[in-house]
Write a protein that holds these residues in place. Structure first.
Motif, PDB file in Angstrom:
ATOM      1  N   UNK A   1     -64.633  -2.404 -42.185  1.00  0.00           N
ATOM      2  CA  UNK A   1     -64.578  -3.046 -42.632  1.00  0.00           C
ATOM      3  C   UNK A   1     -65.418  -3.023 -44.018  1.00  0.00           C
ATOM      4  N   UNK A   2     -66.622  -2.974 -43.503  1.00  0.00           N
ATOM      5  CA  UNK A   2     -67.438  -3.021 -44.932  1.00  0.00           C
ATOM      6  C   UNK A   2     -67.781  -2.361 -45.778  1.00  0.00           C
ATOM      7  N   UNK A   3     -67.226  -0.540 -44.930  1.00  0.00           N
ATOM      8  CA  UNK A   3     -67.530   0.262 -45.321  1.00  0.00           C
ATOM      9  C   UNK A   3     -66.427   0.969 -46.220  1.00  0.00           C
TER      10      UNK A   3
ATOM     11  N   UNK B   1     -72.704  -9.925 -45.604  1.00  0.00           N
ATOM     12  CA  UNK B   1     -72.845  -8.988 -46.160  1.00  0.00           C
ATOM     13  C   UNK B   1     -71.773  -8.955 -47.539  1.00  0.00           C
ATOM     14  N   UNK B   2     -71.256  -8.568 -47.113  1.00  0.00           N
ATOM     15  CA  UNK B   2     -70.156  -8.631 -48.087  1.00  0.00           C
ATOM     16  C   UNK B   2     -69.944  -9.060 -49.054  1.00  0.00           C
ATOM     17  N   UNK B   3     -70.833 -10.241 -49.037  1.00  0.00           N
ATOM     18  CA  UNK B   3     -70.293 -11.042 -50.095  1.00  0.00           C
ATOM     19  C   UNK B   3     -72.212 -10.410 -51.447  1.00  0.00           C
ATOM     20  N   UNK B   4     -73.343 -10.649 -50.420  1.00  0.00           N
ATOM     21  CA  UNK B   4     -74.543 -10.010 -51.035  1.00  0.00           C
ATOM     22  C   UNK B   4     -73.599  -8.354 -51.645  1.00  0.00           C
ATOM     23  N   UNK B   5     -73.410  -7.021 -51.085  1.00  0.00           N
ATOM     24  CA  UNK B   5     -72.279  -6.384 -51.980  1.00  0.00           C
ATOM     25  C   UNK B   5     -71.656  -6.844 -53.086  1.00  0.00           C
TER      26      UNK B   5
END
Length: 643
Positions: A20-22, A60-64
């Protein structure tokens, strides 16, 4: 080969979170792996592990997302900096800044104000998305409203709902403009160049909006780029203006240098012309060619001295007066006029035709012409004065009678006269002129001018202004001079005349008779008139040294005598009888032995011949004297008076 085993549920959940992150999946998709682990009967430890992994994945998603947004903002800022750097026009720079601010922050409106250091406020310069004319014309005092506070403190300020925000100093003008535009959330950041604030950049929404720190930082970064671009555009504009001014100054210097060169060249040419003996006509011809027009030169009395390439025109009195008072050439009805001055004295004027529009260079050249013309007129006047002194000395010699200590050198006088253009072999009349004592210098100057025109002499002699001129009828010349000079001086001029003298030896006696004539004119109250003694009737006859009795009788009775001679009538005899009997008709008809009506008819004929005033006291005295002289001088025995 070892057998492949199925991954445990926590491992599978972690794998799905990484996928999902990718993929950059939406936030709601990240709850799926935990729900699947619970439905698969994962133990409590496994579920806790999956939930912790989900939380970390969301962080991690928010940071990205933040990195991507920051990357997009930086890209936009770099693009903005490039766009601003490419712009050279200040208005285009300002419009680009406001448009980019509205786009980057996604607001309804963006606008920019610039500080006015002269007035001490900040004014609306550019807007994007605005619909209110009042809002687009706002001026904010330092410290007033949100924007005035930003401009004063050089710090950014934001308000989620400006209308209800009590932190700012509200004014009716600002609040009215903001309300008309419908703005609620407003963010303002300063435009700074070094430590100097040059304006404020705003982003605003028509709904309530909290501006996050990222938005403040983004708009501030854009404002920093914008301030540099504005200052660069302003410096470029100032440089362009300076270049235009430099070019203008260079062109002015070049034109001035060319004007100086032309003026110097013209001055040299005119000076050389004067030194070579050129006159006013030569100067007029030279200047008319230089100015490509027609030129007319007049003296102070309006007499034309020179004319080149134009029709005769009179000197415009209004233009001459304006030029004389201002010391510059002036246009009058398409003609340029310049007074010719020697200090405050008006020597004349010059008029330029065919050039309704004159450049400054040509106008200065035209004005310089007046200086050269003044020099020539002064030189001519000096020569004329010197010549007048010589003429005056010769005149005094001619009018002074011989005495025991003084003998007349006729030969020397004739030679001197010929050098002055005077032919003493011709009969000359003498005129003596008189006016008010204060005007005598002008009378002498005007008389000298007339004398030169008449090929005569003029000057002062025995306290009188005298004129010697070739003339057969001195009385007529005296009358014309009295009228002309009286008009020129604006005061009565009386002229007594005598002559002509057959030779220079007779001039002293003629002069004495002219003086007696002048005295008689004053005694008779004829000031302002000109005459010779014969024109004064019996007075002239009495004062004349050699009275012309026959001429006097014919001047008085000539028309009647000629009528009798041509028709055989007896008008002269009738007139004699009429006066002999006291102007009585009845006594005259008895003396003449005719009917009274015949006497009346004869007297009416005499009136027609002599004029309506024939029987006035003065004319009657002249007629009676002439009748008696006629009886004494007519040939044959005198006719006895009718009795």
């Amino acid at each position: 080969m070892a057998p492949v085993t199925e991954p445990t549920e926590p491992v599978a959940a972690l794998r799905r979170l990484l996928d999902l992150l990718a993929q950059g999946a939406p936030v709601e998709d990240f709850a799926g792996p935990g729900a699947r682990a619970r439905s698969a009967g994962a133990g409590a430890d496994d579920q806790a592990l999956v939930e912790e992994a989900t939380r970390v994945a969301l962080d991690i998603r928010r940071t990205l997302d933040q990195h991507r947004r920051r990357e997009a903002e930086l890209t936009a800022l770099f693009d903005t900096a490039g766009d601003l750097a490419a712009l050279r026009d200040l208005d285009a720079v300002l419009r680009a800044i406001v448009r980019r601010a509205r786009t980057l922050l996604g607001t309804d409106v963006a606008y920019l104000t610039l500080n006015d250091p002269v007035v001490g406020d900040t004014f609306m310069r550019v807007t994007d998305g605005s619909v209110s004319a009042a809002f687009q014309q706002l001026r904010l005092g330092m410290g007033e409203g949100l924007g005035g506070l930003v401009a004063q403190t050089a710090r950014p300020y934001a308000s989620a709902d400006y209308r209800a925000d009590g932190r700012f100093r509200h004014t009716s003008t600002i609040d009215s403009g903001v309300s008309e535009e419908g703005l609620r959330g407003i963010l303002g950041v300063p435009l700074r160049v070094a430590s100097r604030v040059i304006g404020v950049l705003y982003a605003a929404d028509r709904s309530v909006r909290d501006f996050a720190p990222d938005a403040v930082a983004l708009l501030s970064s854009l404002a920093d780029h914008a301030a540099v671009a504005i200052d660069g555009a302003r410096l470029l504009e100032e440089t362009r203006t300076a270049l235009v001014e430099v070019n203008s100054a260079t062109e002015t210097a070049r034109a001035h240098s060319e004007a100086v060169r032309l003026a110097t060249e013209t001055h040299d040419r005119l000076t050389d012309l004067v030194l070579r003996g050129g006159d006013v006509t030569d100067v007029a011809r030279e200047v008319a060619a230089l100015l490509r027009g027609g030129l007319v030169v007049h003296d102070a009395d309006g007499t034309e001295l020179a004319r080149v390439a134009t029709e005769p025109i009179g000197p415009p009195a209004q233009g001459v007066a304006a030029s004389r008072s201002g010391g510059r050439a002036v246009p009058v009805d398409g003609v340029w006029v310049c007074a010719v001055l020697a200090g405050p004295e008006l020597l004349g004027s010059i008029a330029l035709t065919g050039r309704p529009g004159l450049s400054d260079t040509d106008r200065r050249l035209f004005e310089r012409t007046s200086l050269v013309t003044a020099l020539l007129l002064l030189l001519r006047r000096s020569v004329a004065h010197a010549e007048d002194r010589v003429r005056g000395e010769l005149l005094s010699d001619l009018l002074t009678p011989e005495s025991p200590g003084r003998t007349r050198d006729s030969g020397s006088q004739a030679i001197r006269a010929r050098k002055l253009g005077v032919d003493l072999a011709r009969p000359h009349a003498v005129l003596v002129l008189h006016c008010d004592a204060s005007l005598r210098p002008r009378l002498a100057a005007e008389t000298a001018r007339r004398a030169r025109a008449l090929d005569g002499l003029a000057g002062s002699h025995e306290g009188h202004v005298a004129l010697l001129a070739p003339a057969e009828r001195p009385g007529e010349l005296a009358r014309s001079l009295a009228a002309e000079l009286g008009k020129a001086l604006g005061a009565p001029v009386t002229v007594g005349s005598a002559g002509p003298a057959g030779s220079p030896a007779g001039l002293p006696a003629v002069y004495a008779e002219a003086v007696r004539c002048l005295d008689a004119l004053h005694a008779l109250g004829h000031t302002g008139y000109g005459a010779a003694l014969p024109d004064l009737g019996f007075v002239g006859l009495l004062l004349g040294e050699h009275g012309d009795v026959g001429g006097y009788v014919h001047r008085v009775l000539g028309p009647v005598m000629d009528y009798d001679a041509q028709r055989g009538t007896e008008l002269v005899h009738t007139l004699q009888a009429y006066y002999t009997h006291g102007a009585s008709l009845s006594k005259a008809k008895d003396a003449l032995h005719i009917h009274v009506n015949t006497v009346v008819q004869r007297l009416d004929r005499i009136r027609q011949l002599l004029g309506g005033d024939w029987n006035s006291p003065a004319r009657a005295l002249e007629l009676q004297l002439a009748l008696r002289l006629h009886l004494l001088t007519e040939p044959g025995p005198p006719r006895p008076p009718a009795a």
